[in-house]
Design an enzyme around this catalytic site. Structure first.
Site, mmCIF file in Angstrom:
data_model
loop_
_atom_site.group_PDB
_atom_site.id
_atom_site.type_symbol
_atom_site.label_atom_id
_atom_site.label_comp_id
_atom_site.label_asym_id
_atom_site.label_seq_id
_atom_site.Cartn_x
_atom_site.Cartn_y
_atom_site.Cartn_z
ATOM 1 N N GLU A 87 0.823 -1.220 0.000
ATOM 2 C CA GLU A 87 0.000 0.000 0.000
ATOM 3 C C GLU A 87 0.855 1.267 0.000
ATOM 4 O O GLU A 87 0.835 2.032 0.971
ATOM 5 C CB GLU A 87 -0.878 0.015 1.259
ATOM 6 C CG GLU A 87 -1.777 -1.181 1.402
ATOM 7 C CD GLU A 87 -2.458 -1.229 2.780
ATOM 8 O OE1 GLU A 87 -2.093 -0.448 3.674
ATOM 9 O OE2 GLU A 87 -3.347 -2.065 2.938
ATOM 10 N N CYS A 131 -1.430 33.472 10.979
ATOM 11 C CA CYS A 131 -1.160 34.259 12.175
ATOM 12 C C CYS A 131 -0.808 33.357 13.360
ATOM 13 O O CYS A 131 -1.584 33.221 14.309
ATOM 14 C CB CYS A 131 -2.392 35.099 12.471
ATOM 15 S SG CYS A 131 -2.063 36.351 13.667
HETATM 16 N N1 LLP Z 1 -1.394 1.851 4.628
HETATM 17 C C1 LLP Z 1 -1.871 2.285 5.809
HETATM 18 C C2 LLP Z 1 -2.740 1.422 6.590
HETATM 19 C C3 LLP Z 1 -1.521 3.566 6.278
HETATM 20 O O1 LLP Z 1 -1.977 3.983 7.462
HETATM 21 C C4 LLP Z 1 -0.684 4.400 5.494
HETATM 22 C C5 LLP Z 1 -0.324 5.753 5.939
HETATM 23 C C6 LLP Z 1 -0.226 3.897 4.259
HETATM 24 C C7 LLP Z 1 -0.593 2.618 3.858
HETATM 25 C C8 LLP Z 1 0.648 4.695 3.346
HETATM 26 O O2 LLP Z 1 1.854 5.064 3.900
HETATM 27 P P1 LLP Z 1 2.972 5.732 2.976
HETATM 28 O O3 LLP Z 1 3.386 4.708 1.947
HETATM 29 O O4 LLP Z 1 2.391 6.925 2.323
HETATM 30 O O5 LLP Z 1 4.055 6.081 3.922
HETATM 31 N N2 LLP Z 1 0.684 12.579 7.248
HETATM 32 C C9 LLP Z 1 1.947 11.878 7.399
HETATM 33 C C10 LLP Z 1 1.848 10.456 6.910
HETATM 34 C C11 LLP Z 1 0.770 9.667 7.589
HETATM 35 C C12 LLP Z 1 0.621 8.291 6.991
HETATM 36 C C13 LLP Z 1 -0.600 7.612 7.493
HETATM 37 N N3 LLP Z 1 -0.753 6.276 7.017
HETATM 38 C C14 LLP Z 1 3.033 12.658 6.686
HETATM 39 O O6 LLP Z 1 2.752 13.743 6.169
HETATM 40 O O7 LLP Z 1 4.178 12.247 6.685
#
Ligand code: LLP
Length: 427
Positions: A282, A351
């Site tokens: 994923e 702000c």
């Molecule tokens: N699968 C599940 C169950 C997840 O919770 C997430 C991300 C992914 C896949 C994908 O993860 P990735 O490959 O994008 O690392 N807002 C944070 C990232 C939060 C990710 C939440 N879950 C940031 O800006 O770094």
């Protein structure tokens, strides 16, 4: 340097073959600019790396990273499936042509109405707690839905504490020690559990934690296979693969990463005498993170106790630096040939004192009117934007075949307020 930066003959930043300064002139700022080709390349690279070593493989794009409908459609065309975490993500994915078996719903702390909504949508349900399992059994006919469980592999990693999703402090998944009982309970309730899922965190460039997580998830899956008699149709190791944000960080060697992990995966299948299931991964950030840039304009330069470069975006536009102290590389799109000459603070227009994109950032001589481009703004950037300070959500532009196309208009003030209603007595 492994950052995705291209410069044209005018010494301007180029995005998908188009001059970023021209894009800023035509569409204004702040504007998110998305490069279609980069998303397609990232997808193809990711898919081929793993399918080469394990052909029965599916990519479930974690769409929380970026839900622009053009981005979703590009990935749909590439053959991706969707990892959705809310009924809203299921809704939009179905609307864009992802069929039920191409959507895996991994919710946490889901309420009954949402459980019903997503199971009625015909997607695969990845269940996060015994509570959700028992409630689901009362809401629907268990025979009509395909389910899996998210397990806590007791391995966690991530670029920030907020982004670590395995281990004793994590709210996600069922415990390894309860897995066998939970799968047995699911069968007793009439379900046919066909999958297992784990996800350790986000923004990880070190291959080690992934190996540990595959090992431990496979040990849990093996036990569940033996003791609860589950034949897995799929095993899902989540996302989390990082991308370089700083000039020093290196891209993960994806081919080596895939080769090593698939070797481990196959060895574990053999160890537990399991038939070969479909492998799901994923990725979110890996597919879209380096495929967009946030273009901003330098509005004001202030020499106070420190030197502040003020731009026309804030943490309402891009939250990651304020929320996680994340580094986002910046370039002056109209001065790509100029050397860094000073260290400055780059501040937003919200702000709040915490509205800073960088402290002590080396940059060329910056002047008001310059176009400051914030890189790696394709993942968790627009999707985490808000209307704080009553600022409209910005425009998004897609670069496709060297043409810039608006794929989201900027909000109007009325858009911000449209769902509010004035009570009678205040009219
Ligand atoms: N699968 C599940 C169950 C997840 O919770 C997430 C991300 C992914 C896949 C994908 O993860 P990735 O490959 O994008 O690392 N807002 C944070 C990232 C939060 C990710 C939440 N879950 C940031 O800006 O770094």
């Amino acid at each position: 340097m492994d950052l995705n930066i291209k410069t044209n003959e005018k010494n301007h930043l180029e995005i998908g073959g188009v001059d970023a300064v021209e894009i800023a002139k035509e569409f204004g700022t702040p504007t998110y600019v998305i490069d279609e080709d980069r998303i397609r390349d990232n997808y193809k690279r990711f898919y081929s790396a793993f399918s080469k070593y394990y052909p029965d493989f599916k990519v479930f794009y974690a769409c929380k990273a970026n839900t622009n409908i053009a981005v979703l459609k590009i990935l749909e065309e590439e053959g991706s499936c969707i990892d959705a975490v809310s009924p809203g993500e299921v809704y939009i994915s179905k609307k864009l042509g992802f069929t039920g078996n191409r959507i895996l719903f991994t919710g946490n702390n889901i309420k009954d109405s949402e459980l019903k909504e997503v199971s009625d949508a015909g997607v695969i349900l990845n269940i996060d707690s015994v509570s959700a399992l028992k409630r689901l059994a009362k809401l629907i006919n268990p025979e009509n839905v395909k389910i899996s469980f998210r397990v806590n592999p007791m391995v966690g990693a991530g670029h920030h504490d907020h982004c670590i999703t395995g281990g004793v402090m994590s709210k996600f998944g069922i415990m390894d020690s309860e897995a066998v009982e939970v799968y047995k309970l699911a069968k007793e309730l009439g379900f046919n559990p066909v999958g297992m899922h784990s996800h350790i965190g986000s923004g990880i460039l070190d291959p080690e934690p992934f190996k540990l997580a595959i090992e431990s998830t496979m040990d849990i899956a093996g036990k569940v296979h033996k003791e609860a008699g589950i034949e897995f149709e799929f095993l899902d190791f989540g996302g989390g693969i990082g991308i370089p944000y700083t000039p020093d960080e290196k891209l993960l060697d994806l081919d080596k990463f895939a080769e090593e992990n698939m070797k481990l995966f196959k060895a574990k299948l053999k160890e537990y005498d399991m038939a070969e299931p479909t492998l799901y991964l994923e990725p979110g950030r890996y597919l879209v993170g380096d495929a967009a840039v946030l273009l901003t304009e330098v509005n004001s330069i202030k020499q106070s106790y420190r030197k502040f470069i003020g731009i026309d975006a804030g943490f309402n536009t891009l939250l990651r630096p304020a929320m996680y102290d994340s580094y986002h590389h910046m370039v002056i799109a109209n001065k790509m040939d100029e050397e860094d000459v000073e260290e400055v603070d780059v501040a937003g227009n919200v702000c709040e004192s915490g509205d800073l994109f960088a402290r002590d950032r080396p940059l060329p001589k910056v002047e008001e009117g310059d176009i400051l481009a914030i890189l790696n703004a394709g993942a968790y950037s627009f999707t985490m934007a808000s209307n704080y300070n009553t600022r409209p959500l910005p425009k998004e532009v897609l670069i496709s075949n060297k043409k810039a196309i608006v794929v989201r208009k900027e909000q109007s003030y009325d858009d911000i307020f449209q769902k509010q209603t004035m009570p009678e007595h205040l009219k």
